[in-house]
Design a protein around this motif. Structure first.
Motif, mmCIF file in Angstrom:
data_model
loop_
_atom_site.group_PDB
_atom_site.id
_atom_site.type_symbol
_atom_site.label_atom_id
_atom_site.label_comp_id
_atom_site.label_asym_id
_atom_site.label_seq_id
_atom_site.Cartn_x
_atom_site.Cartn_y
_atom_site.Cartn_z
ATOM 1 N N VAL A 82 0.922 -1.075 -0.158
ATOM 2 C CA VAL A 82 -0.074 -0.087 -0.016
ATOM 3 C C VAL A 82 1.212 1.312 0.043
ATOM 4 C CG1 VAL A 82 -1.876 1.515 1.418
ATOM 5 C CG2 VAL A 82 -1.995 -1.164 1.322
ATOM 6 N N LYS A 87 -1.694 6.998 -3.794
ATOM 7 C CA LYS A 87 -3.083 6.348 -3.947
ATOM 8 C C LYS A 87 -3.021 4.878 -4.542
ATOM 9 C CE LYS A 87 -5.843 10.200 -3.148
ATOM 10 N NZ LYS A 87 -6.269 9.835 -1.627
ATOM 11 N N GLY A 88 -2.065 4.191 -4.386
ATOM 12 C CA GLY A 88 -1.829 2.923 -4.902
ATOM 13 C C GLY A 88 -1.660 1.848 -3.959
ATOM 14 N N MET A 89 -1.917 0.475 -4.941
ATOM 15 C CA MET A 89 -1.900 -0.820 -4.101
ATOM 16 C C MET A 89 -1.692 -1.679 -4.899
ATOM 17 S SD MET A 89 -5.247 -2.845 -2.281
ATOM 18 C CE MET A 89 -5.923 -3.462 -3.700
ATOM 19 N N TYR A 154 -8.051 1.247 -5.521
ATOM 20 C CA TYR A 154 -7.378 1.600 -4.084
ATOM 21 C C TYR A 154 -8.475 1.934 -2.933
ATOM 22 C CZ TYR A 154 -4.702 4.502 -0.738
ATOM 23 O OH TYR A 154 -4.256 5.094 0.164
#
Length: 273
Positions: A82, A87-89, A154
């Motif tokens: 994460v 704002k990434g996963m 996300y």
């Protein structure tokens, strides 16, 4: 922010459906036949006057640095990263198939609303070519997915949905050395239900209202492990559901994969079933 629920549950449905499609396609293509079957430094956190509030404060937030996570739900294990700043996963899961025998390693990467997928198939030579699935990252178009609204997105910084589970506990006890215990109420709670795709909460009955959990907070104040001890119910044996958060500030930054290609028609067919 509002935390969407069921990251692992959604991914599990996608991966299992994709594995079934691949198995059928692989057999039709003649690719197989029926076969035989965390570290830290510093002092431990001091006991808190409000253990529940202290434990909730340890759950990752948007202000935390990027970190790795894993969730163990019975035999299914997910791993990922994460990255709140992006704002990434990234979310990955391995699935083994017995007929024909192969292993599928499926990974999704999300940056804001953009979605990429990478599929690695091992155990049957030539399977990638036969199924017309590239080995590198593919950029997915959500509108081409039959269930695009529920495709990996996300969903905030708590993929294990631990905060929602902790909130159901009437009391939380601080055992010292960063360990907390409590009883979670998994029944009649929509924020919690979507977290458990493979668990029959109805079958738990009254036991579902008092499910023991143990949480461990590291010396840095971050939640590191959250374990639910789910009792046997219906066709389900007793099981442990374990979420781990680790490598805060050490996990890789997430960015659009270099060299990603446009997703093939077979990739959409696999996901759409």
């Amino acid at each position: 922010m509002t935390q969407r629920n069921g990251t692992a549950a959604t991914a599990r449905r996608i991966v299992l459906r994709a594995a079934a499609v691949l198995a059928t396609t692989a057999l039709a293509a003649g690719c197989g036949s029926t076969g035989n079957a965390p570290e830290g430094a510093g002092a431990a956190p001091a006991p808190s006057a409000d253990p529940k509030a202290a434990l909730l404060a340890a759950v990752p937030t948007e202000q935390d640095p990027r970190f790795r996570f894993s969730t163990q739900d019975g035999t299914d294990r997910f791993t990922g990263v994460v990255d709140p700043a992006a704002k990434g996963m990234e979310l990955g899961m391995k699935q083994q198939n017995d007929d024909p025998k192969f292993t599928m390693d499926m990974t999704f990467r999300v940056i804001d609303e953009d979605l990429w997928m990478r599929v690695k198939l091992t155990g049957l030579p030539g399977l990638h070519d036969a199924l017309k699935l590239p080995k590198n990252w593919m950029k997915m178009e959500r509108e081409k997915l039959a269930d695009g609204e529920n495709a990996p997105s996300y969903e905030g910084t708590d993929p294990g949905n631990t905060a929602a589970i902790i909130r159901t506990a009437e009391t939380v006890e601080d055992k010292g050395d960063g360990t907390y215990t409590g009883l979670a109420d998994l029944a009649d709670n929509e924020d919690v239900k979507s977290t458990f795709d493979g668990l029959d909460l109805t079958a738990l009955g009254a036991a579902g209202r008092k499910v023991p959990f143990t949480a461990v907070v590291g010396p840095d104040g971050n939640l590191t492990t959250f374990t639910l001890d789910v009792p046997a119910a219906g066709k389900h044996k007793a099981m442990k559901l374990v979420t781990k958060y680790y490598d805060f500030g050490k996990a890789p930054e997430l960015a659009p994969p270099a060299g990603a290609q446009k997703a093939t028609a077979s990739a959409y067919e696999m996901l759409n079933g």
